[in-house]
Enzyme design. Structure first.
Site, PDB file in Angstrom:
ATOM      1  NE  ARG A  19      -3.438   2.487   2.602  1.00 56.16           N
ATOM      2  CZ  ARG A  19      -4.452   2.701   3.443  1.00 56.16           C
ATOM      3  NH1 ARG A  19      -4.802   1.763   4.298  1.00 56.16           N
ATOM      4  NH2 ARG A  19      -5.099   3.841   3.444  1.00 56.16           N
TER       5      ARG A  19
ATOM      6  CG  ASN B 270     -11.085  -0.994  -1.368  1.00 56.52           C
ATOM      7  OD1 ASN B 270     -12.199  -0.894  -1.872  1.00 56.52           O
ATOM      8  ND2 ASN B 270     -10.786  -0.441  -0.203  1.00 56.52           N
TER       9      ASN B 270
ATOM     10  CB  CYS C 219     -18.194   0.387  -0.499  1.00 55.99           C
ATOM     11  SG  CYS C 219     -17.181   1.861  -0.224  1.00 55.99           S
TER      12      CYS C 219
ATOM     13  CG  HIS D 133     -13.786   3.771  -3.537  1.00 57.05           C
ATOM     14  ND1 HIS D 133     -12.524   3.356  -3.158  1.00 57.05           N
ATOM     15  CD2 HIS D 133     -14.615   3.371  -2.541  1.00 57.05           C
ATOM     16  CE1 HIS D 133     -12.600   2.734  -1.993  1.00 57.05           C
ATOM     17  NE2 HIS D 133     -13.862   2.729  -1.603  1.00 57.05           N
TER      18      HIS D 133
ATOM     19  CE1 TYR E  10     -11.351   6.257  -1.772  1.00 57.64           C
ATOM     20  CE2 TYR E  10     -13.543   6.198  -0.803  1.00 57.64           C
ATOM     21  CZ  TYR E  10     -12.223   5.790  -0.806  1.00 57.64           C
ATOM     22  OH  TYR E  10     -11.772   4.922   0.151  1.00 57.64           O
TER      23      TYR E  10
END
Length: 421
Positions: free
Chosen positions: A90, A144, A164, A194, A244
């Site tokens: 990440r 995700n 989500c 998102h 987002y």
């Protein structure tokens, strides 16, 4: 009822366990299996999970294991919350795109594509093992990028629904602003994972009074502060975008910010270290306050509601989920995965009708859906050219020089997770 959580060693799992304990009348779990290859983390998380159940007098049994096949054997539902490559991957996803002047984020843009490439093959392998163990099991995907991962699952014929927490988080915020119970609000939530907008906020169900104009008139400043967007923009849009959308509506501003502050991955890694230390305390028998800063707020309530609807037909009749389009948004392919309100039950999720949308939204949804087509193709078949095309198509990138450089960086940073590289 047996539920399995893949990625059960996540520091966020106690939030989920707390939801199972509190909401046991909605979802009577008899056996909860936490499976994770990280044995040390799993032991700490599992210990706290058992203490949470004990504190709340939950009669269910909690099992921890690193044996995936044993974990999914006989499971009625399997929740996916895994992170291939961990927080180290990440951190890379959030870092190297910035070198090209593009948003560094783990679920969208180049970082999101890297995560999809690492994740889709692993999830499909897990899903096949779930299907062998119990062909009627439901897979609830919280991993995700949810839209791409859920689409991969559905195209492979799995009984899957994506989840989500954005919608349930907004529902809770709006309810507090309007001083009503969250259950009284129904969101007209439309878009892709998102990439969503609230086009209506209704009292007492999908046919209720739309109080979105009232919400914007009285609370635009507070909502805009949460979204980190100008109140005037919300007024001009007439809808409420998810946070987002800031990556799209304020891309360059976000890039400048990301270049001057610690990454979210670094913050989460430090937080996880502290959380695991707390979990090691045998006296701790409830989720610690620090966990609220970890992310994924209200995930447990959403997960319980969805699992209950799929397994028993109880729970809320309408829920925001990620599922097949099937004509709901006529400008997208039927097999696109959209994030909308749906009627959910043991037969799956059926999207509610959605009014015609503004071209400002449909255009962006169509382009991101095209990117997701290419991203899934790259995840399934590999190849540098497929990665390049996906990056070139993404509206946060869209220039061939950036796409070329980002392709090189993506492959270099993820080679160990890409069988074709």
């Amino acid at each position: 009822m047996k539920l399995t959580v893949v990625g059960g060693g996540s520091t966020y799992t106690p939030e989920l366990v707390d939801g199972f304990a509190r909401l046991r009348d909605t979802l009577p779990v008899e056996e909860l299996v936490l499976v994770d290859p990280a044995a040390g983390r799993l032991e700490l998380v599992g210990g706290l999970a058992r203490r949470i159940f004990a504190r709340q007098d939950h009669p269910g049994r909690i099992v921890t294991t690193s044996d995936l096949d044993a974990a999914v054997d006989g499971a009625d539902a399997v929740l996916l919350q895994l992170r291939v490559g961990g927080q180290a991957a990440r951190l890379q996803d959030e870092t190297w795109p910035l070198d090209c002047g593009c948003v560094g984020q783990e679920t969208t843009g180049a970082g999101g594509l890297a995560k999809a490439l690492r994740t889709v093959p692993v999830v499909l392998d897990i899903a096949e093992r779930v299907r062998r163990a119990n062909p009627r099991a439901w897979i609830i995907d919280f991993t995700n990028p949810v839209g791409i991962v859920t689409r991969a699952l559905l195209q492979a014929g799995h009984r899957a629904v994506g989840l989500c927490n954005v919608a349930i988080g907004l529902q809770r915020k709006f309810a507090a602003l309007l001083d009503v119970a969250p259950a009284e609000l129904h969101l007209d939530h439309v878009g892709l994972n998102h990439l969503t907008w609230e086009t209506g906020v209704r009292l007492h169900g999908p046919e209720g009074e739309d109080v979105l104009p009232r919400l914007l008139a009285r609370h635009a400043d507070a909502i805009a502060t949460d979204l980190r967007l100008p109140p005037a923009l919300l007024d001009r849009l007439g809808v409420i975008p998810s946070y987002y959308l800031r990556y799209y509506y304020a891309h360059d501003e976000v890039v400048r910010e990301l270049r001057t502050k610690p990454s979210r991955a670094a913050e989460v890694a430090a937080m996880e270290k502290e959380l695991l230390s707390l979990y090691a305390d045998p006296a701790l028998d409830e989720k610690p306050a620090l966990l609220a800063r970890r992310g994924g707020a209200f995930y447990s309530e959403a997960a319980v509601d969805l699992a209950a609807a799929l397994l028993t037909g109880s729970g809320s009749p309408y829920q925001v989920v990620n599922t097949r389009n099937d004509g709901t948004l006529p400008f997208l392919p039927d097999d696109a995965v959209i994030e909308v309100q749906a009627a959910v039950g043991p037969g799956g999720a059926s999207p509610l009708p959605v009014p015609a949308a503004d071209p400002l939204r449909t255009g962006l949804m169509a382009q991101v859906t095209a990117y997701e087509d290419l991203a899934l193709d790259a995840a399934l078949r590999g190849g540098r050219d497929r990665v390049f095309k996906a990056l070139l198509c993404h509206p946060l990138i869209g220039q061939y020089e950036y796409a070329e450089e980002l392709t090189d960086r993506l492959v270099a940073h993820n080679r160990e997770h890409l069988a074709w590289a």
